[in-house]
Design a protein around this motif. Structure first.
Motif, PDB file in Angstrom:
ATOM      1  N   HIS A   1      13.918 -14.132   1.625  1.00 39.90           N
ATOM      2  CA  HIS A   1      13.233 -13.760   0.385  1.00 39.90           C
ATOM      3  C   HIS A   1      11.714 -13.839   0.552  1.00 39.90           C
ATOM      4  O   HIS A   1      11.180 -14.849   0.991  1.00 39.90           O
ATOM      5  N   ASN A   2      11.025 -12.769   0.186  1.00 39.17           N
ATOM      6  CA  ASN A   2       9.561 -12.708   0.136  1.00 39.17           C
ATOM      7  C   ASN A   2       9.160 -12.166  -1.228  1.00 39.17           C
ATOM      8  O   ASN A   2       9.885 -11.374  -1.828  1.00 39.17           O
ATOM      9  N   THR A   3       7.999 -12.581  -1.692  1.00 41.06           N
ATOM     10  CA  THR A   3       7.458 -12.115  -2.968  1.00 41.06           C
ATOM     11  C   THR A   3       6.026 -11.662  -2.752  1.00 41.06           C
ATOM     12  O   THR A   3       5.287 -12.247  -1.956  1.00 41.06           O
ATOM     13  N   SER A   4       5.640 -10.615  -3.474  1.00 37.71           N
ATOM     14  CA  SER A   4       4.247 -10.192  -3.510  1.00 37.71           C
ATOM     15  C   SER A   4       3.878  -9.959  -4.971  1.00 37.71           C
ATOM     16  O   SER A   4       4.593  -9.249  -5.682  1.00 37.71           O
TER      17      SER A   4
ATOM     18  N   ARG B   1       1.593  -0.757 -11.576  1.00 42.15           N
ATOM     19  CA  ARG B   1       1.834   0.325 -10.603  1.00 42.15           C
ATOM     20  C   ARG B   1       3.173   0.171  -9.884  1.00 42.15           C
ATOM     21  O   ARG B   1       3.862   1.151  -9.616  1.00 42.15           O
ATOM     22  N   TRP B   2       3.567  -1.055  -9.532  1.00 36.89           N
ATOM     23  CA  TRP B   2       4.789  -1.286  -8.763  1.00 36.89           C
ATOM     24  C   TRP B   2       6.009  -1.560  -9.638  1.00 36.89           C
ATOM     25  O   TRP B   2       7.122  -1.645  -9.123  1.00 36.89           O
ATOM     26  N   LEU B   3       5.810  -1.658 -10.947  1.00 34.25           N
ATOM     27  CA  LEU B   3       6.934  -1.957 -11.842  1.00 34.25           C
ATOM     28  C   LEU B   3       7.957  -0.829 -11.788  1.00 34.25           C
ATOM     29  O   LEU B   3       7.624   0.339 -11.971  1.00 34.25           O
ATOM     30  N   GLY B   4       9.203  -1.166 -11.510  1.00 31.89           N
ATOM     31  CA  GLY B   4      10.273  -0.181 -11.465  1.00 31.89           C
ATOM     32  C   GLY B   4      10.388   0.586 -10.162  1.00 31.89           C
ATOM     33  O   GLY B   4      11.283   1.423 -10.027  1.00 31.89           O
ATOM     34  N   VAL B   5       9.515   0.323  -9.207  1.00 32.76           N
ATOM     35  CA  VAL B   5       9.615   0.992  -7.908  1.00 32.76           C
ATOM     36  C   VAL B   5      10.791   0.367  -7.159  1.00 32.76           C
ATOM     37  O   VAL B   5      10.861  -0.851  -6.999  1.00 32.76           O
ATOM     38  N   GLY B   6      11.711   1.181  -6.708  1.00 35.11           N
ATOM     39  CA  GLY B   6      12.947   0.690  -6.112  1.00 35.11           C
ATOM     40  C   GLY B   6      12.888   0.354  -4.638  1.00 35.11           C
ATOM     41  O   GLY B   6      13.714  -0.406  -4.141  1.00 35.11           O
ATOM     42  N   GLN B   7      11.922   0.921  -3.936  1.00 31.66           N
ATOM     43  CA  GLN B   7      11.778   0.609  -2.522  1.00 31.66           C
ATOM     44  C   GLN B   7      10.362   0.921  -2.066  1.00 31.66           C
ATOM     45  O   GLN B   7       9.652   1.712  -2.690  1.00 31.66           O
ATOM     46  N   ALA B   8       9.974   0.289  -0.957  1.00 34.52           N
ATOM     47  CA  ALA B   8       8.638   0.507  -0.398  1.00 34.52           C
ATOM     48  C   ALA B   8       8.704   0.319   1.107  1.00 34.52           C
ATOM     49  O   ALA B   8       9.603  -0.346   1.620  1.00 34.52           O
ATOM     50  N   ARG B   9       7.727   0.912   1.763  1.00 34.99           N
ATOM     51  CA  ARG B   9       7.505   0.624   3.174  1.00 34.99           C
ATOM     52  C   ARG B   9       6.379  -0.400   3.216  1.00 34.99           C
ATOM     53  O   ARG B   9       5.366  -0.244   2.537  1.00 34.99           O
ATOM     54  N   LEU B  10       6.537  -1.456   3.986  1.00 34.81           N
ATOM     55  CA  LEU B  10       5.546  -2.514   4.070  1.00 34.81           C
ATOM     56  C   LEU B  10       4.550  -2.189   5.169  1.00 34.81           C
ATOM     57  O   LEU B  10       4.944  -1.816   6.287  1.00 34.81           O
TER      58      LEU B  10
ATOM     59  N   VAL C   1       0.807  -8.861 -14.289  1.00 38.79           N
ATOM     60  CA  VAL C   1       1.079  -8.635 -12.877  1.00 38.79           C
ATOM     61  C   VAL C   1       2.534  -8.208 -12.727  1.00 38.79           C
ATOM     62  O   VAL C   1       3.372  -8.466 -13.592  1.00 38.79           O
ATOM     63  N   THR C   2       2.811  -7.548 -11.632  1.00 43.58           N
ATOM     64  CA  THR C   2       4.181  -7.203 -11.291  1.00 43.58           C
ATOM     65  C   THR C   2       4.608  -8.099 -10.137  1.00 43.58           C
ATOM     66  O   THR C   2       3.923  -8.174  -9.113  1.00 43.58           O
ATOM     67  N   VAL C   3       5.711  -8.794 -10.343  1.00 45.73           N
ATOM     68  CA  VAL C   3       6.298  -9.624  -9.300  1.00 45.73           C
ATOM     69  C   VAL C   3       7.235  -8.715  -8.506  1.00 45.73           C
ATOM     70  O   VAL C   3       8.149  -8.117  -9.071  1.00 45.73           O
ATOM     71  N   CYS C   4       6.989  -8.593  -7.218  1.00 42.92           N
ATOM     72  CA  CYS C   4       7.800  -7.739  -6.329  1.00 42.92           C
ATOM     73  C   CYS C   4       8.542  -8.633  -5.347  1.00 42.92           C
ATOM     74  O   CYS C   4       7.920  -9.303  -4.520  1.00 42.92           O
ATOM     75  N   ASP C   5       9.857  -8.645  -5.458  1.00 40.61           N
ATOM     76  CA  ASP C   5      10.684  -9.424  -4.549  1.00 40.61           C
ATOM     77  C   ASP C   5      11.337  -8.492  -3.544  1.00 40.61           C
ATOM     78  O   ASP C   5      11.801  -7.403  -3.904  1.00 40.61           O
ATOM     79  N   PHE C   6      11.384  -8.921  -2.294  1.00 38.03           N
ATOM     80  CA  PHE C   6      12.082  -8.173  -1.253  1.00 38.03           C
ATOM     81  C   PHE C   6      12.629  -9.156  -0.223  1.00 38.03           C
ATOM     82  O   PHE C   6      12.165 -10.279  -0.111  1.00 38.03           O
ATOM     83  N   TRP C   7      13.660  -8.716   0.473  1.00 37.59           N
ATOM     84  CA  TRP C   7      14.348  -9.559   1.436  1.00 37.59           C
ATOM     85  C   TRP C   7      14.319  -8.905   2.809  1.00 37.59           C
ATOM     86  O   TRP C   7      14.554  -7.701   2.934  1.00 37.59           O
ATOM     87  N   LEU C   8      14.041  -9.729   3.824  1.00 41.54           N
ATOM     88  CA  LEU C   8      13.958  -9.230   5.201  1.00 41.54           C
ATOM     89  C   LEU C   8      14.972  -9.967   6.082  1.00 41.54           C
ATOM     90  O   LEU C   8      15.086 -11.190   5.999  1.00 41.54           O
TER      91      LEU C   8
END
Length: 125
Positions: free
Chosen positions: A35-38, A44-53, A112-119
């Motif tokens: 789990h990582n958070t940004s 701008r990132w609210l509701g975005v389903g995926q991103a390239r880091l 702010v938008t909390v963006c969670d992603f898992w690697l």
């Protein structure tokens, strides 16, 4: 009998363009397995389903699923900051200092938008 549209000077349907996956940039591109958070200013990132880091040396990751939610900065909890990708941002005072450095005029009451992603282990190597 089916006919080929191109044989009659007609074009068939144009294939849909592949969806463009947005790139999430980082001033300090360090990540942990799992789990990582940004935390991002605004919506701008609210509701975005995926991103390239954006990784070190300008490399990009494969698309990574995101989970996002809107919060007021001063209402972020220690649990929400525990997985912040940047160790300097894992406390509210530390994150505030970084946000004010990157976003002049940023205030503790801003959204702010909390963006969670898992690697997965080794996913970014």
């Amino acid at each position: 009998m089916a006919t080929d549209p191109a044989a009659h000077g007609q074009q068939g349907p144009t294939p849909a363009a592949p969806e463009t996956v947005p790139v999430m940039g980082f001033a300090n591109p360090v990540f942990a397995s799992g789990h990582n958070t940004s935390i991002r200013r605004g919506t701008r990132w609210l509701g975005v389903g995926q991103a390239r880091l954006q990784l070190a040396h300008g490399r990009l990751s494969a698309p990574v699923p995101l989970q996002t939610r809107l919060r007021r900065f001063d209402q972020l909890t220690a649990a929400e900051l525990a997985c912040e990708h940047d160790p300097a941002c894992r406390s509210l005072p530390g994150l505030l200092a970084v946000m004010q450095q990157h976003y002049p005029g940023f205030a503790a009451g801003d959204q702010v938008t909390v963006c969670d992603f898992w690697l997965r282990p080794g996913q970014l190597s």
